[in-house]
Motif scaffolding. Structure first.
Motif, short mmCIF file in Angstrom:
data_model
loop_
_atom_site.label_atom_id
_atom_site.label_comp_id
_atom_site.label_asym_id
_atom_site.label_seq_id
_atom_site.Cartn_x
_atom_site.Cartn_y
_atom_site.Cartn_z
N VAL A 23 29.19 -56.04 88.04
CA VAL A 23 28.38 -56.31 89.23
C VAL A 23 26.98 -55.74 89.02
CG1 VAL A 23 28.16 -55.86 91.71
CG2 VAL A 23 30.41 -56.32 90.72
N LEU A 24 25.97 -56.48 89.47
CA LEU A 24 24.59 -56.01 89.36
C LEU A 24 24.26 -55.05 90.49
CD1 LEU A 24 22.77 -59.34 88.47
CD2 LEU A 24 23.55 -57.53 86.93
N GLU A 25 23.63 -53.96 90.14
CA GLU A 25 23.25 -52.93 91.11
C GLU A 25 21.74 -52.72 91.04
OE1 GLU A 25 23.41 -48.21 90.70
OE2 GLU A 25 25.39 -49.11 90.90
N GLU A 56 14.42 -64.22 86.50
CA GLU A 56 14.07 -65.54 87.02
C GLU A 56 15.27 -66.47 87.16
OE1 GLU A 56 14.54 -66.02 82.76
OE2 GLU A 56 13.53 -64.49 83.92
N ARG A 57 16.41 -66.11 86.61
CA ARG A 57 17.60 -66.98 86.69
C ARG A 57 18.14 -67.05 88.11
NH1 ARG A 57 21.42 -66.14 81.42
NH2 ARG A 57 19.89 -66.87 79.92
N GLU A 58 18.62 -68.21 88.46
CA GLU A 58 19.18 -68.42 89.79
C GLU A 58 20.40 -67.53 90.00
OE1 GLU A 58 21.20 -72.01 92.40
OE2 GLU A 58 19.95 -72.51 90.68
N GLY A 59 20.47 -66.89 91.16
CA GLY A 59 21.61 -66.06 91.51
C GLY A 59 21.55 -64.63 91.01
N ARG A 65 27.93 -61.00 90.42
CA ARG A 65 28.70 -60.73 89.22
C ARG A 65 27.93 -61.28 88.03
NH1 ARG A 65 32.80 -58.19 89.94
NH2 ARG A 65 33.99 -58.59 88.07
N ALA A 66 27.99 -60.59 86.90
CA ALA A 66 27.24 -61.01 85.72
C ALA A 66 27.99 -60.64 84.45
CB ALA A 66 25.86 -60.35 85.72
N VAL A 67 27.63 -61.32 83.38
CA VAL A 67 28.18 -61.03 82.05
C VAL A 67 26.99 -60.83 81.12
CG1 VAL A 67 29.53 -61.94 80.14
CG2 VAL A 67 30.20 -62.45 82.49
#
Length: 79
Positions: A23-25, A56-59, A65-67
């Motif tokens: 998860v991005l914080e 700049e990426r969407e979301g 959540r990210a990888v």
């Protein structure tokens, strides 16, 4: 010294950090010396933490959540 790519720095000296749970914080950091390429981080970020450079990426936002993507050099190791 810990440094990050300057484009990873958001307004207000904030960065997005990829936590171990994927998860991005959003986190506020204190910065030091800076140029167009890199910014020194004085406090708020550990050496082994990963910051988002593709803002700049969407979301891409806190709580998403990210990888982590692997760098191209690490992918293409000769056998």
């Amino acid at each position: 010294a810990v440094r990050i790519p300057t484009p990873a720095l958001m307004p207000g000296n904030r960065v997005l950090v990829l936590r171990d749970d994927g998860v991005l914080e959003e986190r506020r950091i204190e910065t030091g010396l800076s140029n167009w390429e890199f910014t020194e981080v004085q406090t708020g970020l550990a050496r082994d933490e990963r910051v988002v450079t593709s803002l700049e990426r969407e979301g891409v936002k806190a709580g998403a959540r990210a990888v982590a993507e692997q760098k191209e050099a690490a992918k293409s190791r000769p056998e």
